[in-house]
Write an enzyme that holds these catalytic residues in place. Sequence first.
Site, PDB file in Angstrom:
ATOM      1  N   LYS A 179     -10.622   0.027   5.939  1.00 47.26           N
ATOM      2  CA  LYS A 179     -10.656  -0.436   4.541  1.00 47.26           C
ATOM      3  C   LYS A 179     -12.052  -0.137   3.958  1.00 47.26           C
ATOM      4  O   LYS A 179     -12.646   0.872   4.343  1.00 47.26           O
ATOM      5  CB  LYS A 179     -10.273  -1.915   4.479  1.00 47.26           C
TER       6      LYS A 179
ATOM      7  N   GLY B  13      -5.022  -9.772   7.360  1.00 48.99           N
ATOM      8  CA  GLY B  13      -6.330 -10.408   7.213  1.00 48.99           C
ATOM      9  C   GLY B  13      -6.274 -11.923   7.175  1.00 48.99           C
ATOM     10  O   GLY B  13      -7.246 -12.577   6.805  1.00 48.99           O
TER      11      GLY B  13
ATOM     12  N   HIS C 248      -0.462   1.638   1.199  1.00 48.64           N
ATOM     13  CA  HIS C 248      -0.923   0.374   1.800  1.00 48.64           C
ATOM     14  C   HIS C 248      -0.691  -0.759   0.800  1.00 48.64           C
ATOM     15  O   HIS C 248      -0.820  -0.559  -0.408  1.00 48.64           O
ATOM     16  CB  HIS C 248      -2.408   0.467   2.162  1.00 48.64           C
TER      17      HIS C 248
ATOM     18  N   ASN D  84      -7.665   1.016  10.496  1.00 50.36           N
ATOM     19  CA  ASN D  84      -7.909   1.147   9.056  1.00 50.36           C
ATOM     20  C   ASN D  84      -9.136   0.302   8.723  1.00 50.36           C
ATOM     21  O   ASN D  84      -9.058  -0.922   8.720  1.00 50.36           O
ATOM     22  CB  ASN D  84      -6.675   0.645   8.285  1.00 50.36           C
TER      23      ASN D  84
ATOM     24  N   SER E 275      -3.086  -8.616  11.398  1.00 49.13           N
ATOM     25  CA  SER E 275      -3.833  -9.494  12.320  1.00 49.13           C
ATOM     26  C   SER E 275      -3.625  -9.151  13.792  1.00 49.13           C
ATOM     27  O   SER E 275      -3.614 -10.036  14.640  1.00 49.13           O
ATOM     28  CB  SER E 275      -3.483 -10.966  12.053  1.00 49.13           C
TER      29      SER E 275
ATOM     30  N   GLU F 266       3.883  -3.751   7.601  1.00 53.50           N
ATOM     31  CA  GLU F 266       2.774  -4.697   7.494  1.00 53.50           C
ATOM     32  C   GLU F 266       3.181  -5.828   6.556  1.00 53.50           C
ATOM     33  O   GLU F 266       3.067  -5.692   5.323  1.00 53.50           O
ATOM     34  CB  GLU F 266       1.529  -4.002   6.928  1.00 53.50           C
TER      35      GLU F 266
ATOM     36  N   GLU G   5      -2.480  -3.100  -0.085  1.00 54.77           N
ATOM     37  CA  GLU G   5      -3.612  -3.354  -1.004  1.00 54.77           C
ATOM     38  C   GLU G   5      -3.596  -2.358  -2.160  1.00 54.77           C
ATOM     39  O   GLU G   5      -3.988  -2.696  -3.279  1.00 54.77           O
ATOM     40  CB  GLU G   5      -4.932  -3.321  -0.207  1.00 54.77           C
TER      41      GLU G   5
HETATM   42  P1  13P Z   1      -5.672  -6.875   9.519  1.00 54.74           P
HETATM   43  O1  13P Z   1      -5.533  -6.304  10.918  1.00 54.74           O
HETATM   44  O2  13P Z   1      -7.110  -7.161   9.156  1.00 54.74           O
HETATM   45  O3  13P Z   1      -4.755  -8.012   9.279  1.00 54.74           O
HETATM   46  O4  13P Z   1      -5.237  -5.702   8.501  1.00 54.74           O
HETATM   47  C1  13P Z   1      -4.030  -5.078   8.675  1.00 54.74           C
HETATM   48  C2  13P Z   1      -3.977  -3.919   7.755  1.00 54.74           C
HETATM   49  O5  13P Z   1      -3.868  -4.059   6.563  1.00 54.74           O
HETATM   50  C3  13P Z   1      -4.117  -2.572   8.351  1.00 54.74           C
HETATM   51  O6  13P Z   1      -3.792  -1.589   7.416  1.00 54.74           O
END
Ligand code: 13P
Length: 261
Positions: free
Chosen positions: A14, A180, A102, A12, A220, A174, A104
């Site tokens: 983003k 992140g 997601h 992903n 992560s 997640e 976010e």
């Molecule tokens: P990270 O791997 O950067 O922690 O992000 C995970 C994520 O949100 C994947 O959708």
Amino acid sequence: MSSNRQPIVSGNWKMNNNHFEAIQSVQKLAYLLQKDDFDAVEVTVHPPFTDLRSMQTLIDADQLRLKLGAQNCHSEDKGAFTGEVSPLFLSKLGVQYVIVGHSERRELFGETDEFVAAKVAAVLKHGMIPILCVGETLAERESGSTLDKVKRQVRIALDKRSNEHVKSMVIAYEPIWAIGTGKNASPADAQDVIAAIREEVASVASGPAAQAIRLQYGGSVKAGTIAEIMRQPDIDGVLVGGASLDPTEFARIVQYRRHAF
Ligand code: 13P
């Protein structure tokens, strides 16, 4: 993980990589991955919407085995929804997987469980596969409500979906505090939550659907951490954010079997 569920590793991106950068990144990834990798692991890449047409053209022209994914969509096919993207348009672009709900989207853009459920239905209606994201905040984890939260998210999103549709889906656990941040749930912790998600799928849909649905961990994930994650019996793959932006690191994640056993 179980031998009859194909592992799935998803990147992903983003809001990173314009369409020029996307082409470079995917060309490098395709160069690094071998036939054996694609035979063993399904690989999906989820660029921003503006990259999708370029990526589709590249995947078609070079006959790449990478699957094209999107990061979001609306639940309606068309209409007065300024700035939104129809799942119908995504299917016309050769998109096969769509990330839905997601954290976010849920936390920053206010998406509710009900809206997420409508998107799951829309993605399935257009012949694509939703990657439904669920997960708890740090406060929720510390107050002991992780399982209540993720089970509710799963239940609402799968409600009224057919067993055949549920079987085809992917759910990504997640934990929000692990996204992140460089912190990740221990593989054993992730396994516990993911096993509970599988049980919930059995009660909302059916036992066979729960055995067939693929469950990912995200938060992560790095090349150095994937092998242990993939050793967990209920974890069928990973959803990778930051580390998917570097094609070399992402290829090493896809190739976890080579350095795992
Ligand atoms: P990270 O791997 O950067 O922690 O992000 C995970 C994520 O949100 C994947 O959708």
